[in-house]
Design a protein around this motif. Structure first.
Motif, short mmCIF file in Angstrom:
data_model
loop_
_atom_site.label_atom_id
_atom_site.label_comp_id
_atom_site.label_asym_id
_atom_site.label_seq_id
_atom_site.Cartn_x
_atom_site.Cartn_y
_atom_site.Cartn_z
N GLY A 1 55.47 2.69 59.75
CA GLY A 1 55.70 4.02 60.29
C GLY A 1 54.40 4.75 60.58
N THR A 2 54.52 6.02 60.92
CA THR A 2 53.37 6.86 61.23
C THR A 2 52.98 7.68 60.00
N TYR A 3 51.71 7.67 59.69
CA TYR A 3 51.18 8.42 58.55
C TYR A 3 50.06 9.33 59.05
N ALA B 1 53.32 0.50 51.32
CA ALA B 1 53.95 1.50 52.20
C ALA B 1 54.81 0.84 53.26
N VAL C 1 51.38 10.15 49.95
CA VAL C 1 51.55 8.75 49.56
C VAL C 1 50.27 8.15 49.00
N TYR D 1 49.67 11.26 54.09
CA TYR D 1 51.04 11.77 54.02
C TYR D 1 51.92 10.98 54.99
N ASP D 2 53.20 10.86 54.64
CA ASP D 2 54.13 10.24 55.58
C ASP D 2 54.62 11.26 56.59
N ALA D 3 55.53 10.82 57.48
CA ALA D 3 55.99 11.70 58.57
C ALA D 3 56.79 12.90 58.07
#
Length: 362
Positions: free
Chosen positions: A341-343, A338, A316, A309-311
């Motif tokens: 970022g942080t996932y 993607a 995703v 999952y994304d933030a």
């Protein structure tokens, strides 16, 4: 360290004692059914996590090699999101216990040029949250940190220390310490864990070379003791004991086993969580550029769902849906489509949920 029924922390290290690469802090908000994992920045290894509330706690961590060790006391007031250093010591290793925001104790040894933990054993006290310390006790014959020892303070007046040689120390005023002789413990015992409640119920883990661990239990503050049986999964030493009350308790074994009791340690009605329970989910490399491998362990064959999952919580990727066998597992996430970022990778089984954060760089 469980300051309430939901929130708990414990600390470990990446790698082993001679090749550690960071302190790892685990946190649960569900009473132990699911855990998150974070590497504490700028550390080599972790030794103690002590929290007195869901927001305030201390860590004892180390930097450097064993022969050139700097030990630090870190403090947080936001549940571990941020830490500040309140004290540093050179060539010293130890464990911490705090009973409130001010009063705490430190049990420490020294480290020699050959990276051996040596005497003397010292017990020190702080009344300002760890900024300054005064010595209460010294034993020039003990100094075996990492070989089995622990301390516990149910309140500011009562404290216990256990260690090698069947050593059990007690204070009833928070200052002066005396050594106890306990039936069933001998000089060949290594006492590795202790936990006491304010009503006098207490548990000590002991083990002799070549034998399995055992728990001795008292209900009258140490006047009388009985031996308790352990679950099968706890057969290779005990690292820690914690009891929330006279009935609900947990212990962690050296081989990864965790056991839970709901009746004070009478294991015939206890609930056992098997060895390698699977809360250590992590990814490597992390941070990563194109792909990363997600690693975890299952204690038994299970239906498993592993998703990314994304933030914002948007799914995703689905890495796996279906049955997996017991043991170590590894899945690869190809993140070529993607954004940076942080996932979060979340793994669900029938009886637990585990999560790890992954940072994608471009």
């Amino acid at each position: 360290s469980f300051p309430d029924a939901s929130n708990g922390w414990f600390i470990g290290s990446l790698g082993n004692e001679s090749n550690s690469s960071g302190a790892v802090l685990y946190h649960t908000t569900t009473g132990g059914s699911a855990w998150t994992r974070q590497v504490v920045p700028s550390t080599t290894m972790g030794t103690t996590a002590c929290f007195i509330s869901p927001s305030e706690g201390w860590l004892s961590v180390a930097n450097g090699t064993l022969s050139n060790l700097t030990w630090q006391i870190l403090h947080t007031t936001d549940g571990g999101a941020n830490f500040t250093t309140v004290k540093s010591f050179n060539r010293t290793a130890g464990i911490l216990q705090f009973v409130d925001s001010h009063n705490g104790w430190m049990i420490s040894d020294s480290v020699d040029d050959q990276a051996n933990f040596i005497a003397p054993l010292r017990i020190q006290y702080t009344n300002d949250g760890g900024g300054t310390w005064t010595q209460q006790y010294q034993n020039d014959n003990l100094g075996l940190f990492g070989k089995g020892q622990d301390a516990n303070f149910p309140d500011a007046s009562h404290g216990w220390y256990v260690g090698p040689g069947g050593t059990v120390l007690r204070t009833t005023d928070g200052n002066h310490w005396s050594q106890l002789s306990i039936p069933g413990l001998s000089a060949s015992d290594v006492c590795s864990a202790v936990h006491f409640l304010s009503d006098g119920h207490g548990w000590i883990a002991a083990q002799q070379s070549g034998s399995g661990p055992r728990i001795i239990h008292t209900t009258d503050n140490g006047a009388n003791w009985t031996t308790q049986q352990l679950p099968v999964a706890i057969n290779n030493g005990i690292n820690s004991i914690y009891f929330r009350d006279d009935n609900a308790g947990w212990l962690a074994g050296e081989s990864g086993g965790i056991a839970h009791t709901t009746n004070g340690g009478e294991t015939s009605n206890g609930v056992e969580i098997p060895s390698n329970p699977g809360f250590d989910i992590h990814s490597t490399p992390n941070p990563f550029v194109a792909s990363t491998a997600v690693h975890f362990a299952l204690a038994k064959a299970s239906y498993v769902s592993v998703r990314v999952y994304d933030a914002l919580g948007v799914e995703v990727a689905r890495l796996y849906e279906g049955e997996l066998g017991a043991g170590e597992q590894s899945l690869t996430w190809n993140a070529s489509g993607a954004a940076a970022g942080t996932y979060f990778c979340i793994m669900r089984t029938s009886d637990r949920v585990m999560r790890t954060a992954m940072v994608l760089e471009r």
